[in-house]
Every structure is written in C-alpha cells, then in structure tokens.
Design a protein around this motif. Structure first.
Motif, mmCIF file in Angstrom:
data_model
loop_
_atom_site.group_PDB
_atom_site.id
_atom_site.type_symbol
_atom_site.label_atom_id
_atom_site.label_comp_id
_atom_site.label_asym_id
_atom_site.label_seq_id
_atom_site.Cartn_x
_atom_site.Cartn_y
_atom_site.Cartn_z
ATOM 1 N N PHE A 95 0.844 -1.208 0.000
ATOM 2 C CA PHE A 95 0.000 0.000 0.000
ATOM 3 C C PHE A 95 0.877 1.256 0.000
ATOM 4 O O PHE A 95 0.684 2.166 -0.806
ATOM 5 C CB PHE A 95 -0.929 -0.013 1.226
ATOM 6 C CG PHE A 95 -1.908 1.131 1.252
ATOM 7 C CD1 PHE A 95 -3.219 0.960 0.833
ATOM 8 C CD2 PHE A 95 -1.524 2.404 1.693
ATOM 9 C CE1 PHE A 95 -4.129 2.019 0.856
ATOM 10 C CE2 PHE A 95 -2.413 3.466 1.704
ATOM 11 C CZ PHE A 95 -3.721 3.263 1.292
ATOM 12 N N ASP A 96 1.860 1.297 0.912
ATOM 13 C CA ASP A 96 2.695 2.495 1.051
ATOM 14 C C ASP A 96 3.591 2.708 -0.171
ATOM 15 O O ASP A 96 3.889 3.847 -0.531
ATOM 16 C CB ASP A 96 3.545 2.406 2.323
ATOM 17 C CG ASP A 96 2.689 2.508 3.586
ATOM 18 O OD1 ASP A 96 1.572 3.047 3.489
ATOM 19 O OD2 ASP A 96 3.131 2.040 4.654
ATOM 20 N N ALA A 99 1.341 4.318 -2.678
ATOM 21 C CA ALA A 99 0.917 5.653 -2.222
ATOM 22 C C ALA A 99 2.051 6.680 -2.235
ATOM 23 O O ALA A 99 1.800 7.883 -2.117
ATOM 24 C CB ALA A 99 0.340 5.545 -0.815
ATOM 25 N N ARG A 103 1.769 10.832 -1.772
ATOM 26 C CA ARG A 103 2.125 11.486 -0.494
ATOM 27 C C ARG A 103 3.160 12.587 -0.715
ATOM 28 O O ARG A 103 3.136 13.608 -0.028
ATOM 29 C CB ARG A 103 2.636 10.442 0.503
ATOM 30 C CG ARG A 103 1.487 9.593 1.043
ATOM 31 C CD ARG A 103 1.926 8.617 2.091
ATOM 32 N NE ARG A 103 0.754 7.919 2.634
ATOM 33 C CZ ARG A 103 0.727 6.634 2.945
ATOM 34 N NH1 ARG A 103 1.816 5.876 2.785
ATOM 35 N NH2 ARG A 103 -0.372 6.080 3.432
ATOM 36 N N GLU A 109 -5.149 12.054 2.645
ATOM 37 C CA GLU A 109 -4.999 10.612 2.884
ATOM 38 C C GLU A 109 -6.210 9.804 2.415
ATOM 39 O O GLU A 109 -6.073 8.680 1.973
ATOM 40 C CB GLU A 109 -4.720 10.327 4.368
ATOM 41 C CG GLU A 109 -3.256 10.429 4.759
ATOM 42 C CD GLU A 109 -2.330 9.433 4.055
ATOM 43 O OE1 GLU A 109 -2.719 8.282 3.814
ATOM 44 O OE2 GLU A 109 -1.182 9.820 3.733
ATOM 45 N N LYS A 110 -7.399 10.411 2.537
ATOM 46 C CA LYS A 110 -8.606 9.679 2.112
ATOM 47 C C LYS A 110 -8.597 9.475 0.597
ATOM 48 O O LYS A 110 -8.928 8.395 0.093
ATOM 49 C CB LYS A 110 -9.857 10.463 2.540
ATOM 50 C CG LYS A 110 -11.103 9.621 2.526
ATOM 51 C CD LYS A 110 -12.289 10.307 3.148
ATOM 52 C CE LYS A 110 -13.494 9.383 3.056
ATOM 53 N NZ LYS A 110 -14.749 10.036 3.403
ATOM 54 N N SER A 113 -5.990 6.842 -0.221
ATOM 55 C CA SER A 113 -6.497 5.500 0.077
ATOM 56 C C SER A 113 -7.404 4.996 -1.038
ATOM 57 O O SER A 113 -7.264 3.861 -1.506
ATOM 58 C CB SER A 113 -7.245 5.510 1.414
ATOM 59 O OG SER A 113 -7.672 4.206 1.709
ATOM 60 N N ASN A 114 -8.313 5.841 -1.508
ATOM 61 C CA ASN A 114 -9.238 5.455 -2.591
ATOM 62 C C ASN A 114 -8.477 5.098 -3.865
ATOM 63 O O ASN A 114 -8.768 4.099 -4.525
ATOM 64 C CB ASN A 114 -10.229 6.597 -2.890
ATOM 65 C CG ASN A 114 -11.277 6.718 -1.800
ATOM 66 O OD1 ASN A 114 -11.512 5.761 -1.060
ATOM 67 N ND2 ASN A 114 -11.887 7.886 -1.677
ATOM 68 N N LEU A 117 -6.428 1.762 -3.392
ATOM 69 C CA LEU A 117 -7.311 0.584 -3.378
ATOM 70 C C LEU A 117 -7.831 0.282 -4.785
ATOM 71 O O LEU A 117 -7.965 -0.880 -5.179
ATOM 72 C CB LEU A 117 -8.470 0.795 -2.401
ATOM 73 C CG LEU A 117 -8.055 0.842 -0.916
ATOM 74 C CD1 LEU A 117 -9.242 1.200 -0.026
ATOM 75 C CD2 LEU A 117 -7.449 -0.478 -0.455
ATOM 76 N N GLY A 129 -2.408 -5.268 0.191
ATOM 77 C CA GLY A 129 -1.958 -3.952 0.660
ATOM 78 C C GLY A 129 -0.989 -3.985 1.821
ATOM 79 O O GLY A 129 -0.032 -3.203 1.876
ATOM 80 N N LYS A 130 -1.188 -4.925 2.750
ATOM 81 C CA LYS A 130 -0.349 -4.949 3.963
ATOM 82 C C LYS A 130 0.880 -5.857 3.821
ATOM 83 O O LYS A 130 1.690 -5.963 4.732
ATOM 84 C CB LYS A 130 -1.193 -5.407 5.153
ATOM 85 C CG LYS A 130 -2.252 -4.363 5.533
ATOM 86 C CD LYS A 130 -2.904 -4.664 6.859
ATOM 87 C CE LYS A 130 -3.764 -3.470 7.293
ATOM 88 N NZ LYS A 130 -5.051 -3.890 7.785
#
Length: 346
Positions: A95-96, A99, A103, A109-110, A113-114, A117, A129-130
């Motif tokens: 995920f990071d 992103a 960033r 952040e919202k 995230s969208n 995903l 993601g994790k």
C-alpha cells in the motif's frame, strides 16, 4: 487522428565524443503503445531516458504536448518510468509503495487511500496492501511497480524492459495484461525491449533501432511483412535474404529464375534483396515446384519442423508442419505475396 504528445526532433546524443543517437526524429501519438526495439547498445534506452528527462540531448529538441522540454527535470514532466529493476521500497508495504508518489504531492490521505485501493483492484492484488515486498513473487512486484507509476495518472508511462526478469510464461501473461491495461486506462506507453515477439504482440507502433539510428517505424504487420532493409528483416523474426535483380515492375529474378512479385517502382535491372519468410515456404513435389533442393537438417520445434533446404548455392530456412527426411529432394513453392523486395543493402 490524435495529436502527437511526444516529439523528438533531430536528437543527437554523444557520450565522451561517441555518438549514441544520430539525428533521430520521432513522434508518439496520444494513447498509443509505442515500442523502441533493437539489440543492446542500439540507443533505445538512451532515447527513453531523453524522453523522461534523465538525459539531455547533445542537440535537437524534445517536445511534450507542444512545449519544449529539453531542460525540464523528470519530476516536472507528466510522465512516470518503470525500470527493469523495479526499485520498490523494501521497508514499506505494498500500500505504502503505491501511495508514495501521492504522499510526495501532499494529497489528502482519504483520496490517496481510494486511489491505491482502486489500483490494487485493477491489478488483482486486492488483499495484498499490507504485505511486505519480499513476500511477493516477481510478477506481483512488477505489477506493484506499474501500479505505483499509474496511480499518479501520468499522461505517458515509460517502461524500460520491465518484463526482463520474469520467466517465459509469466512474461507472456504480463504482455497481455499490460496491453489490456494500456487500452483501458488510455495512457500513452513508450516501451523498450530487445524481444521481437514482445514488440509484435503489444505495440501499435514499433520503432526498430540500430547503431543510434531509426531503421524503420510502422505497425507490427508492416514491420514484419515489409521490412525496409536487411537488418529489420533479420532482426524481426527469421528471414531468407537473397540477392536478386528486378527485371520489371512485378518481375524479379533470383537463383537464376524469374518470379512474379507484388513490388514495383524499382529500376529495370536494379540489383535488390529478396526476403522470404521461413513460414511462407511450402514443401511440394519437386516436379511441380519452381525451386528444388536437398534437405540438410530437420529440427522439431513443437508447433513446426525447422528445416534447412539447400537450393543451388543458397540454404533456405523452412518452417513446416510437414517433415521431410534429411537427404531427400523436395520442391519449395511460394506465392508472389510471399516475396518481399528491398533496396540492396550497403
């Protein structure tokens, strides 16, 4: 007709006095999948790096959407690059990694995230993601690298041999996936490879390069069926290249015989080169064939047999689903459409 999003005008690049790109001119249309194809050292990666802003041309201009970009750094260009070594951050999860670029832009952040995903879903990595990067296969890492580039919504994605580290089956799967994704997202892709099959499979336009010069540009079908010189004919697929003479429009002579062809516009008596692809040669009875030769070798290739057939002083490479034993005399036949005429090489 969509406009050119990238234009390279008379680009020359020298490293330590050695010319790596020699006065190349190239335009890439919006939403096009363009592949720079050629052997190692031909200048294709240097061309990509000039488009990306990682190299500055020695002379010539780079335009992006009509704006001169020669001195604009990579981060100020509306493009992203995916390298062969994916350069993912091992200390960040999936995920990071995706992103990261958003960033840097200090996006909410919202929204980040969208967007992330949505990318994970697009690449069939919804529940990844994790995960840590070292828990992923080569193909998954490759998808993450492309997702990280695409999440920034660039106008152009540059890809430098991104499938080079993958095994053959995964590579073929990813070729289809990348092509489908490019069409779906409507982003311009400029892709570098030395793999002819990859270029033929994926591209709208192929740019064949050698020795820092563009040898030919065109659709995969044009490049394959109508090579402009012996280098292109030999590099794209396999070819039989023979010396010949044009006697008239639509009439060529090679191996001491005259054949009808579909080419015209050459000088009468002009020396030319003839290309016949191995898969266009058909084994026939020697009595009904214009050429006859002796089978020198036979190799089973899975979908076809690869044979060498010696006709007078020339050895033809033949791909056929029919096998002829070594030492037998066979006929070779072909149609006028199978004969491709090129200007004589230097």
């Amino acid at each position: 007709m969509s406009n050119a999003i990238i234009e390279l005008n008379n680009i020359t690049k020298k490293f330590d006095g050695e010319t790596v790109l020699d006065d190349i001119t190239l335009s890439v249309k919006e939403n096009e999948f363009v592949t720079l194809l050629g052997p190692s050292g031909c200048g294709k990666t240097t061309t990509l790096r000039i488009i990306g802003g990682f190299e500055t041309p020695t002379s010539g201009e780079v335009y992006f959407d009509g704006h001169l970009m020669n001195d604009v750094p990579p981060f100020k260009r509306q493009l992203n690059t995916v390298f062969q070594k994916y350069a993912l951050f091992p200390h960040m999860n999936v995920f990071d990694n995706i992103a990261f670029g958003l960033r840097i832009k200090k996006m909410d952040e919202k929204i980040i995230s969208n967007k992330v995903l949505k990318m994970l879903e697009l690449f069939n990595l919804k529940n990844y993601g994790k995960r840590r990067i070292d828990q992923l296969s080569g193909g998954q890492q490759q998808r993450i690298a492309i997702a990280r580039a695409l999440v920034n919504e660039p106008k152009v994605l540059l890809l430098d041999e991104p499938l080079g580290a993958l095994d053959l089956k995964l590579r073929k799967d990813m070729q289809n996936e990348l092509k489908a994704m490019q069409k779906k997202l409507g982003i311009t892709f400029v892709y570098v490879t030395h793999d002819q099959e990859e270029a033929l499979t994926m591209s709208d336009t192929i740019v064949v390069m050698n020795d820092g010069i563009i040898q030919q540009m065109g659709t995969p079908i044009d490049i394959y069926n109508e090579p402009e010189n012996a280098f292109v004919a030999d590099f794209i697929g396999e070819s039989n290249i023979l010396k010949g003479v044009m006697h008239d429009d639509y009439l060529v002579e090679f191996l001491g015989k005259k054949f009808e062809c579909v080419d015209y516009g050459f000088g009468r008596g002009e020396e030319i080169e003839v290309v016949i692809r191995p898969e266009d040669l058909v084994l026939t009875e020697k009595s009904i064939s214009p050429l006859e030769g002796i089978v020198q070798s036979v190799t089973f290739k899975g979908v076809h047999y690869e044979m060498i057939v010696a006709v007078s002083n020339f050895e033809f490479l033949v791909h056929s689903t029919t096998k002829a034993p070594i030492g037998t005399t066979v006929g070779l036949s072909f149609t006028p459409d199978d004969i491709h005429i090129m200007e004589k090489g230097e």
